[in-house]
Design an enzyme around this catalytic site. Sequence first.
Site, PDB file in Angstrom:
ATOM      1  N   GLU A   1       0.838  -1.217   0.000  1.00  0.00           N
ATOM      2  CA  GLU A   1       0.000   0.000   0.000  1.00  0.00           C
ATOM      3  C   GLU A   1       0.872   1.266   0.000  1.00  0.00           C
ATOM      4  OE1 GLU A   1      -3.189  -0.679  -0.121  1.00  0.00           O
ATOM      5  OE2 GLU A   1      -3.582  -2.496   1.033  1.00  0.00           O
TER       6      GLU A   1
ATOM      7  N   HIS B   1      -2.415   1.957   9.040  1.00  0.00           N
ATOM      8  CA  HIS B   1      -3.528   1.117   8.597  1.00  0.00           C
ATOM      9  C   HIS B   1      -3.511  -0.167   9.405  1.00  0.00           C
ATOM     10  CE1 HIS B   1      -6.142  -1.375   6.230  1.00  0.00           C
ATOM     11  NE2 HIS B   1      -5.165  -2.223   5.997  1.00  0.00           N
TER      12      HIS B   1
ATOM     13  N   HIS C   1     -12.756  -4.499   5.942  1.00  0.00           N
ATOM     14  CA  HIS C   1     -11.303  -4.640   5.798  1.00  0.00           C
ATOM     15  C   HIS C   1     -10.539  -4.007   6.971  1.00  0.00           C
ATOM     16  CE1 HIS C   1      -7.447  -4.646   3.245  1.00  0.00           C
ATOM     17  NE2 HIS C   1      -7.150  -4.209   4.448  1.00  0.00           N
TER      18      HIS C   1
END
Length: 270
Positions: free
Chosen positions: A114, A137, A208
């Site tokens: 990412e 994240h 997610h």
Amino acid sequence: MDWKSIPTVKEAAELSYLMWERGWDEANGGNISYLLTDEEAESLGYVPGTGRTIELPGVPDGVRGKYVFVTATGSHFRELKDNLDELTGICYIPEEGDCYEIAYGLENSRPTSEFDTHLAAMAVRLAADPEQRVVMHNHATSVLAMTHVAPIDEKEFTLALWRVITEAMVLFPDGIGYVPWCVCGGKEIADKTLEKMRDRRIVIWGYHGVFTTGKSLHDAFGLLETVNKCCEVWLTAEACGHRNPGIDDKGLREICDTFGLTPREGYLTC
Ligand code: 2HA
Ligand code: ZN
């Protein structure tokens, strides 16, 4: 200075372990990036052009000439603190070219898959506030559970969390961005996330996980903790029949007036 002695690098390793302990970073879940301060960058003494160069189309201008600490692709957060050389590193983003250089660490590895989203998010957040330098994240459990139960509309989602505890409005008056489920790692989810991040520091990906940004690692971590706590309380209340309405709009406005906060426009009715 040895890059691993930089206090914020140690902090990132400690926080990643803490996140794993909380069950938010199973297996290789989660990634962190941190834009080094000018002082930290200077202390490294890196000579641009000497590191391993990796292609990256569309490097955002906002991060050019900067150094970014980042976790490696596939890295397990529980192992990070004991293997900084392979599971983390510092990348230099050159002034020109669609690439970056691995200046330190990331031995036999590369940054998180990412990384382009992290760099773009960093550039977007820096444009909004020059002090923002962290993107985190992970798969915070209650946030994930909440995406299966709560309203998917981001205004309704934000209001639901603001109403559960006083700290919610205090910590995130800018509200929560919500990206409904789509496959991760691609341009679609990255574009949708960036759009939300222009004026928010928390973005949830349905089914997610969650992204937070901040001025410091502890700042971004604090947002993660708070949003996860709000979700946990909301879910518990929901399971118990959710009999009380929570803090109403008048109360939320009072919190803002007391603490000098500006709630996201159009969310409160008074
Ligand atoms: O880095 O969490 O979304 C592993 C992930 C990808
Ligand atoms: Zn993830």
